[in-house]
Design an enzyme around this catalytic site. Sequence first.
Site, PDB file in Angstrom:
ATOM      1  N   SER A  46       3.981  -9.275  -2.692  1.00 13.39           N
ATOM      2  CA  SER A  46       4.002  -7.996  -3.390  1.00 13.39           C
ATOM      3  C   SER A  46       3.156  -6.968  -2.664  1.00 13.39           C
ATOM      4  CB  SER A  46       3.498  -8.152  -4.829  1.00 13.39           C
ATOM      5  OG  SER A  46       3.414  -6.886  -5.457  1.00 13.39           O
ATOM      6  N   LYS A  47       3.814  -5.924  -2.129  1.00 17.48           N
ATOM      7  CA  LYS A  47       3.076  -4.848  -1.466  1.00 17.48           C
ATOM      8  C   LYS A  47       2.335  -3.987  -2.483  1.00 17.48           C
ATOM      9  CE  LYS A  47       6.904  -3.936   1.013  1.00 17.48           C
ATOM     10  NZ  LYS A  47       7.821  -3.209   1.903  1.00 17.48           N
ATOM     11  N   ARG A  48       2.756  -4.058  -3.729  1.00 11.02           N
ATOM     12  CA  ARG A  48       2.100  -3.247  -4.755  1.00 11.02           C
ATOM     13  C   ARG A  48       0.689  -3.728  -5.049  1.00 11.02           C
ATOM     14  NH1 ARG A  48       7.009  -2.367  -9.195  1.00 11.02           N
ATOM     15  NH2 ARG A  48       8.439  -1.246  -7.793  1.00 11.02           N
ATOM     16  N   GLN A  49       0.442  -5.009  -4.796  1.00  9.13           N
ATOM     17  CA  GLN A  49      -0.895  -5.547  -5.047  1.00  9.13           C
ATOM     18  C   GLN A  49      -1.917  -4.977  -4.069  1.00  9.13           C
ATOM     19  OE1 GLN A  49      -0.222  -9.720  -4.624  1.00  9.13           O
ATOM     20  NE2 GLN A  49       0.759  -9.960  -6.606  1.00  9.13           N
ATOM     21  N   PHE A  82      -1.765  -5.949   2.860  1.00 12.66           N
ATOM     22  CA  PHE A  82      -1.783  -5.001   3.967  1.00 12.66           C
ATOM     23  C   PHE A  82      -2.863  -5.406   4.959  1.00 12.66           C
ATOM     24  CE2 PHE A  82       0.333  -2.535   0.657  1.00 12.66           C
ATOM     25  CZ  PHE A  82       1.422  -2.058   1.368  1.00 12.66           C
TER      26      PHE A  82
END
Length: 540
Positions: free
Chosen positions: A299-302, A306
Site C-alpha cells: 500500500s503506497k497510501r501507508q 517509499f
Amino acid sequence: MSVCLKTCFVGSRVLQRGCQPVAAVPNRRALLPFSSAAAGRCCSTVQGEVRVRFAPSPTGFLHLGGLRTALYNYIFAKKYGGTFILRLEDTDQSRLVPGAAESIEDMLEWAGIPPDESPRRGGPVGPYMQSQRLELYNQVAQELVERGHGYYCFCSTQRLELLKREALRAGQTPRYDNRCRHLKAEQVQEKLAQGAPHVIRFRLEAGVKPFQDLIFGLNRHDVAQVEGDPVVMKADGFPTYHLANIVDDHYMNISHVLRGSEWLISTSKHLLMYQALGWKPPTFGHLPLLLNKDGSKLSKRQGDIFIESFLREGVLPEALLDITTNCGSGFTTNRVGRGLEELISEFNPSKITTHSALLDLEKLPEFNRIHLQQRIDDEQKCHMLIKDLQQQIQQLYAADIQDQEVLEEDYIRRVLRLRKGHIASLKELMGPTYSYLWVRPSFSIQQVAALTTEAPLIASFVLRLVEEQGEELSVDRVSKDLKGLTKLTKATKYREVMKLLRLVLSGLQQGPSVAEMMVSLGPAEIRHRFQKLLLALETC
C-alpha cells in the site's frame, strides 16, 4: 528541445531514429534458448549489447515495487555488460508530483544502482524525459494514420462517459465502440478544418501472434476481441503510455524490457504497434508481483514503502536490495547478507519464477543488522558510517556535549565495533539507551544510597582498576577484574555493585554490559564520571 526523425546508419542496417541526439547504437540483441528444463521460456545467454530501461512516472515517489523493477534491470545490465537507462514517463502532466522526478534519481543513486543514462546524466539518445520528446511522438502518430493503422477520433468526453455507463449497467467491461474508425476521409478533413477537438487512436487488428516472454513463456492476448481501439495521442498533444513507451524503446534501442507483470496483458497491443510501424520489438520479460507476506498488495497510501522513508529510518541500501531479492527469485542462492556484486554474479534470468514475491518487512531489521556489521568490518565503509554518526551526534546533542572527544573518529569507531552485531541501525545509537556515549548522564545521591552505602569504596576500586589497566581497556579483562569487587565489599552484593556502576556510567538501569560501557567510554571519561561520584558523596 525539438525532436526530429532522420535515417541513421547502424552497421549494415538502415534504421529510423530520433535525432535529439542519436548515436550509432549497435543492433538489437538476440537471446539463446534456456535448457530444456525451462521449456516455453527464452534466454539464459545474451548475445550482443544489452540496453534496458527503468521508466517510472514522476506522479509519485519511488517505492519498493519500483526499486525492485529498477534493481532487476540494473542487475541484468551489469550481468551482461550492458547499459541501464532511467527514462521518466511524465506525459500525464495533470498528475505530476513536484520534486518526484529528482527524487527518483536521487533514490536510485542512494541505493547504489545509478543509471548510466538519465535526465541528470544525459546520454546519446536523449532527452530522457518524455515531455521533451513530443515532436517525435506526434510524427510517429501521424505515420500510423498515414499507413492506415491509426485514425482521428472526434468523440466527446460526454459520449465516451455514456458508453462507459451503459457498459457497466449491462455488466460489461467498458470499451470504445470504434465509431470514428469508420469515418470517411472527407468527413475527417472537414472536422479537422473546423478545428474540432480530436485524439488519434490505433486500429487493433484480430489475429495477434503469440510472443515468448522471458518469465511467463508463450503468451497471446487477442486484445481486439476485448478492447476498443486505444488512444495513442491525446487531445492535448501528449502521447499515451502505449505509444510513448514503444517509440522510446525503439529510438533508445532498448534490447530487453523487464517490467511488472501487470503490463503482460498489454504486450500484445504493443507488439501490434511495432508491427504496424515495421519495427523489431525488444525481448519482453514480466516480473512477478511484489506483495506483502500475507499476499496483499503493498500500500503506497501507508507511506512506509517509499524509499525515502527507509532512508530516514536508517535502513542501509544494501539491506533493502538484499531483502527485496531474497523474497523473490532469479538467483542461484537465497541467503541473507548478499551485496550488490554478489547479486549480480548469482543472477540467473532462467530462475525467475512466475510466483509473486512475498515481502516480510518485519525481517528488515535483521537484514540491516547483518549489512551494518559488514560495513563496520570494511575500513572504507566504516569511515563513512563514522562521518554519518558525527553529523547525527552534532545535530541531536550539540548543546549537551561536554567533551569533544565523542566526535573523534577513534572514539566512534570503538563504539561501532563494540556494538557490532547488537544494533540494527545507526539510528539506535541516537536513542536514549545510548545517550551516555555522547553526553554525561545525571544521577542523584538518593539513587546511589538506595543501592549501597559503600559507594566511595566501589568508586575508588574502579579508579584504581583503570589506572592499572592503562589506556587500552578490554571487555574480557575489565569484566574479570570487576568480579573482584565482591571480595572488597561487605554489605553490597555483586548485582547492586553492577547497578551502581551502570548508574554512574550511563544514568540507566539497563543496556550493554558494564564492561563494554567502560571500554566504550575509555579511561579518561571513566575517571571523570567516578570522580564526579566521589565529589558528590563528599559534599552531601
